[in-house]
Enzyme design. Structure first.
Site, short mmCIF file in Angstrom:
data_model
loop_
_atom_site.label_atom_id
_atom_site.label_comp_id
_atom_site.label_asym_id
_atom_site.label_seq_id
_atom_site.Cartn_x
_atom_site.Cartn_y
_atom_site.Cartn_z
N SER A 144 -7.25 5.54 0.42
CA SER A 144 -7.56 3.95 -0.04
C SER A 144 -9.12 3.93 0.10
CB SER A 144 -6.58 3.01 0.21
OG SER A 144 -5.21 3.43 0.28
N GLN A 154 -5.79 -1.44 -6.42
CA GLN A 154 -6.65 -0.56 -5.23
C GLN A 154 -7.15 0.52 -6.28
OE1 GLN A 154 -4.49 2.80 -2.73
NE2 GLN A 154 -4.19 0.50 -1.72
N ASP A 212 0.84 -1.19 -0.06
CA ASP A 212 0.06 -0.07 -0.02
C ASP A 212 0.80 1.20 0.02
OD1 ASP A 212 -2.55 1.46 0.42
OD2 ASP A 212 -2.10 1.79 2.22
#
Length: 330
Positions: free
Chosen positions: A266, A316, A245
């Site tokens: 996110s 994502q 991430d």
């Protein structure tokens, strides 16, 4: 999660520039077992409160002062992995970030043993703060099954990590520029003081002094700081989930030099594990953004072992609200 403008330009944006041979590069490929990774000893070391109930603490807080999404994903996978047998390993996870995390309080992880089959098992995990979920995660585990069907893409041809500079070394280069504005210096010093538990070496770092539109693609070598060792593959998957991430969503901003993120977060995160790997060894993170629109951006990534084996894939989507860049950086 949200990254500041300076971080996007130094860390996140792997653009088009070669390494200056006049700057020394420290070979950091050798790690000693006595330096344990903080990701193992602290970030991913959960306290067991009851059966399938765990508590996680925080190590690194981004400048956004919200919890780092990779930490919540990694800790959720740790909690899920504690409820499965030793002969199954994570092959995928799918997460939704539903609320911003509060860095002032720990996170509780509640595991639901959704299904146990012969070769697959599924776990659902809720990350909870203040009595409400901040992340919902489903993780699937699989018993290894050999198959004649096996293929992958080819790893991009890039310089090896020992030939490149770390983010910290790049920042030192930028700080040596005589025309650097005081505000920019302060931002860079804050980045140096921020102890992130992973190491990054951009393959083609951009010129910090010019804003140029780039393809929404970047490449950087990444690994956990400290020593983890061969250990349990479940643990390396949890560390990779944390790493995946980091500086990911910023890929979608690369074609837009006139804008910077005013707010970014996110929305969801998915990951698939393909092969065995060590998260404390250098892996190439290949990131690209095939689409952006409606104040959202989609990014995809691949983590490659140094020997060219595809270790994991990621995807994502995140919120990207932008503002016009002011020309007062230098």
């Amino acid at each position: 999660m949200a990254d500041a403008e300076v971080r996007d330009r130094v860390k996140a944006s792997s653009g088009e520039k070669c390494v200056d041979s006049s700057v020394s590069v420290t070979n950091m490929n050798v790690k000693t077992p006595d330096l344990r990774s903080v990701l193992v000893t602290s970030v991913l070391n959960l306290d067991k409160l009851d059966t399938d109930l765990y508590r996680g603490k925080h190590h690194w807080i981004p400048r956004s002062q919200r919890l780092f999404g990779g930490q919540i994903v990694g800790q959720a996978l740790v909690a899920a992995a504690k409820s499965v047998s030793e002969d199954v390993f994570a092959h995928s996870l799918h997460c939704y970030f539903v609320r911003a995390g509060d860095p002032k309080v720990p996170v509780l992880y509640q595991v639901d043993r959704t299904r146990d089959g012969r070769s697959f098992c599924v776990r659902s995990v809720k990350a909870i703060q203040h009595g409400q979920p901040i992340l919902i995660c489903q993780a699937s585990f699989h018993m290894h099954q050999p198959s004649p069907l096996q293929h992958q893409f080819t790893m991009p041809a890039v310089p090896p990590p020992e030939d490149l500079l770390t983010v910290e070394e790049l920042i030192q280069r930028y700080l040596s520029h005589p025309d650097l504005a005081e505000k920019a210096k302060q931002g860079l010093h804050k980045l140096l003081a921020n102890e992130v538990p992973i190491e990054i070496k951009p393959v083609n770092p951009p010129d910090f002094y010019r804003r140029v539109a780039m393809e929404p693609k970047k490449l950087f070598w990444v690994r956990a700081r400290g020593y983890i060792g061969e250990g349990d593959m479940k643990l390396h998957c949890c560390v990779a989930a944390y790493v995946s991430d980091y500086s990911f969503l910023g890929t979608a901003l690369l074609p837009y030099p006139a804008y910077q993120a005013q707010f970014s977060a996110s929305l969801d995160h998915a990951m698939w594990f393909h092969s065995t790997f060590r998260a404390d060894d250098w892996m190439l993170y290949e990131c690209e953004s095939p689409w952006a629109g409606g104040s959202r951006g989609l990014v995809q990534g691949r983590l490659w072992r140094q020997d060219g084996v595809l270790a994991a894939s990621c995807a994502q989507e995140g919120v990207l609200r932008v503002q016009t860049v002011t020309e007062s950086k230098l």
